[in-house]
Design an enzyme around this catalytic site. Structure first.
Site, mmCIF file in Angstrom:
data_model
loop_
_atom_site.group_PDB
_atom_site.id
_atom_site.type_symbol
_atom_site.label_atom_id
_atom_site.label_comp_id
_atom_site.label_asym_id
_atom_site.label_seq_id
_atom_site.Cartn_x
_atom_site.Cartn_y
_atom_site.Cartn_z
ATOM 1 N N ASP A 182 0.846 -1.188 0.000
ATOM 2 C CA ASP A 182 0.000 0.000 0.000
ATOM 3 C C ASP A 182 0.886 1.244 0.000
ATOM 4 O O ASP A 182 2.011 1.209 -0.514
ATOM 5 C CB ASP A 182 -0.931 -0.036 1.213
ATOM 6 C CG ASP A 182 -2.302 0.539 0.913
ATOM 7 O OD1 ASP A 182 -2.366 1.728 0.546
ATOM 8 O OD2 ASP A 182 -3.300 -0.185 1.055
ATOM 9 N N HIS A 256 -3.699 5.765 3.246
ATOM 10 C CA HIS A 256 -4.425 4.546 2.892
ATOM 11 C C HIS A 256 -3.792 3.302 3.503
ATOM 12 O O HIS A 256 -4.493 2.414 4.014
ATOM 13 C CB HIS A 256 -4.458 4.436 1.356
ATOM 14 C CG HIS A 256 -5.454 3.464 0.815
ATOM 15 N ND1 HIS A 256 -5.115 2.171 0.484
ATOM 16 C CD2 HIS A 256 -6.767 3.600 0.535
ATOM 17 C CE1 HIS A 256 -6.187 1.548 0.011
ATOM 18 N NE2 HIS A 256 -7.210 2.396 0.030
ATOM 19 N N SER A 447 -11.407 -1.337 -0.801
ATOM 20 C CA SER A 447 -10.097 -1.323 -0.152
ATOM 21 C C SER A 447 -10.172 -1.779 1.292
ATOM 22 O O SER A 447 -9.185 -2.281 1.841
ATOM 23 C CB SER A 447 -9.504 0.093 -0.186
ATOM 24 O OG SER A 447 -8.994 0.398 -1.448
#
Length: 663
Positions: A182, A256, A447
């Protein structure tokens, strides 16, 4: 004559030894509440201790039986000895009364230091004390439902994954690692932290080779910290520039990787923040996304490195992962590099979990559409496909992705997780940087559905590390709960395969819809059922008859053995570990579902059963079998079957009493 029979019966029950009365009482089981079970501890100077030899024997030892018999005589209760607890305490049982009543009676005996109810303790489900896990208290801007997606499903949120049921089996295993490919991670978040500092984060690696994308001044290095992925308007406006064609950034960096990492491995049960699915599993941050995303080359290299394969120019990974989470992707078919790497890491037993994509019901993105990958679609709290989630036959299963039922201007069912308060650059924890997404700073998307599946897979490996990637995928699908067909907004249609406009060929949006197994996978993630299935075979030994009796055959059965979903028994193996000088060996096959042996005297022996299931999982259990003495031959000690002198005298007294009684 009827009166003689009744009185003789009364005399027999009155004069029969108290401990034997207890045995006779077992022939008809009383209600559960009338089966007393108490732990008794004797005083150090107790006569019961002095009168019986100390014995470090198993349950129902001679010493415990002797002490129980003395208590029986002194209290007038029919008591049975149970398992030893210490050299001065053991379990005492009785029928026909409550445990509380028995404890009160025995506590009055001068030899007894205490008598307490032997309570049955159930697994609690390991509910964590993290404040955001619970419905309240929560921040004013937070969701009133807390971490709804981890709890047991109910009428209000049937899509919840029931992590609590999985936690009642395992809280995770630090030997299991999940790699999160990520944007990197904020190591100083109070609910993450490094291994050695109380957290679950491993050192990881930054696999971004392009310095401009990396946004940290260099290429690949050993620091996967997230410096932020914000792209300025000026950078986007550069004609032919590095970031040309990128999607405009929101008002801040995404953080994220910190968010996906928190769902898998946030520190749990620390009275801070949130709970994670994996609880104690390790999280390996592998930075592959930066400004404007990341390149396939870095992602594929990151997957190989995470799995323990060599990548030139990079030190080998000392903590290979068993699960790789990819909350990333792009449009198009699965390319050859992804096909190769998925097959390569799969051969090592590494499961790849990937998000389906967030383009409102279009075709599944890559690499979620690659063979062997567990592609994950996103569900609303009521179990239908959330509007943003993509769908298609490549999906393996679905999990909560968050949805914004409007409530006072906020998001009612987001996926709450760890984040950072910084704008374009990170804010240190000491400056208030450790925050959590909530109803107004919401995390929603496939996600966040994917890490719930990845964390569940890590729990499965925690109880059964021998599972292959294929077995993990199959078990996740086999244990998924069926999609609901009601409960969504009025007029919600059934999901269809990805649709295209016949005139333009453009993909057609599919918003909320009722999932089918051809569009959203096998069903809704059920973490509890998946972990139970991963355990696989659980061997069990049943003994008949009970109690076993000397000189009579004893049959040992494995029929009560439990198997995981879709599995069968491949092999049985019985072993005599300790014959106890009363058993020499089995009298038949030792590779069948049952085995037989015959003890030649009273005592005990120990046997072992190993069961192998069709997936290669092995469960082994041992059992100590207590053997009673053989009953005396008919008439033994009584002169060829005649009543003994004592019994004749008693019978004579009974007859005389009847003769004196009025007609």
């Amino acid at each position: 004559m009827r009166k003689i029979g009744v009185l003789a019966g009364i005399l027999v029950s009155t004069l029969w030894p108290a401990s034997e009365q207890g045995v006779r009482a077992q022939s008809i089981d009383p209600p559960t509440e009338q089966r007393a079970r108490v732990i008794v501890k004797y005083r150090a100077e107790a006569g019961a201790l002095r009168a019986t030899a100390q014995a470090q024997a198993p349950a129902q030892s001679p010493a415990a039986a002797g002490r129980a018999e003395r208590l029986s005589l002194r209290t007038g209760l029919a008591l049975r000895a149970g398992a030893a607890v210490t050299d001065r305490s053991h379990v005492v049982m009785a029928s026909g009364m409550s445990s509380q009543a028995l404890a009160a009676r025995l506590a009055q005996d001068p030899d007894v230091e205490y008598a307490v109810v032997d309570q049955r303790r159930q697994r609690t489900g390991a509910i964590p004390n993290d404040p955001l896990y619970l419905p309240s208290p929560v921040p004013a801007a937070g969701p009133a439902v807390g971490q709804w997606y981890l709890k047991a499903p109910d009428a209000s949120a049937p899509a919840a994954i029931d992590a609590q049921a999985a936690w009642s089996i395992t809280l995770g295993n630090p030997a299991v690692t999940v790699a999160v490919l990520d944007t990197g991670v904020r190591f100083d978040h109070e609910d993450l932290l490094r291994v050695g500092q109380g957290g679950n984060l491993l050192p990881g690696y930054d696999m971004i080779s392009d310095a401009a994308t990396a946004n940290d001044g260099d290429g690949r290095d050993a620091d996967p910290s997230d410096p932020g992925d914000f792209v300025t308007a000026a950078e986007l406006a550069e004609s032919g520039g590095t970031y040309a064609g990128c999607e405009p950034s929101p008002t801040s960096s995404s953080w994220h990787g910190t968010q996906t990492s928190g769902l898998i491995g946030a520190i749990t049960d620390n009275a801070i923040g949130m709970a994670s699915v994996g609880r104690t599993v390790r999280v390996l941050p592998v930075r592959v996304l930066g400004k404007c995303g990341g390149f396939d080359s870095d992602i594929v290299a990151g997957m190989r490195w995470a799995a323990g394969l060599h990548v030139d120019g990079v030190p080998d990974n000392p903590t290979p992962a068993r699960v790789i989470n990819l909350s990333l992707g792009g449009k198009g078919a699965c390319s050859a590099p992804y096909r190769d790497v998925v097959a390569e890491v799969g051969a090592l037993g590494v499961l790849v979990v990937a998000a389906a994509g967030n383009s409102a019901g279009h075709a599944v993105i890559s690499p979620a559409n690659c063979p062997g990958v567990v592609g994950v679609a996103a569900l609303r709290h009521v179990g239908n496909k959330v509007g943003f989630s993509d769908l298609g036959p490549e999906i393996a299963l679905a999990a909560p992705g968050g949805n914004c039922v409007t409530l006072s201007g906020g998001c009612q069912y987001p996926i709450l997780t760890t984040s950072n308060a910084g704008g374009t650059a990170p804010l240190a924890h000491t400056a208030g940087g450790s925050i959590y997404t909530d109803g107004r700073n919401a995390s929603i998307g496939t996600s966040f559905a994917a890490p719930l599946v990845a964390g569940t897979a890590a729990l499965m490996l925690s109880v059964q590390p021998a599972l292959t990637a294929t077995q993990l995928r199959d078990l996740l699908r086999a244990t998924a709960r069926a999609f609901p067909t009601t409960g969504a907004d009025a007029g919600t249609p059934q999901c269809l395969a990805p649709q295209f406009d016949p005139g333009t060929g453009a993909a057609v949006d599919q918003l909320q819809c009722y999932c089918t197994t051809s569009t959203c996978g096998a069903g809704m993630l059920d973490a509890g059922a998946a972990v139970r299935a991963a355990i696989g075979v659980q061997a069990r030994i049943d003994v008949a008859p009970v109690p076993a009796v000397a000189t009579l055959p004893v049959t040992l059965s494995a029929q009560g053995t439990q198997l995981g979903a879709g599995r069968a028994v491949a092999a049985y193996r019985w072993t005599l570990l300790d014959g106890g000088s009363i058993v020499g060996g089995f009298s038949g096959p030792v590779d069948a579902a049952s085995a037989t042996l015959t003890p030649n005297a009273a005592g005990s022996f120990v046997v072992q059963l190993s069961v192998t299931d069709s997936a290669g999982a092995v469960s082994t259990v041992q059992s100590r079998v207590v053997v009673d003495a053989a009953p005396a031959p008919a008439g033994a000690g009584g002169g060829g079957g005649a009543l003994g002198a004592g019994w004749l005298a008693l019978l004579g007294l009974a007859v005389a009493a009847l003769r004196r009684s009025p007609p």
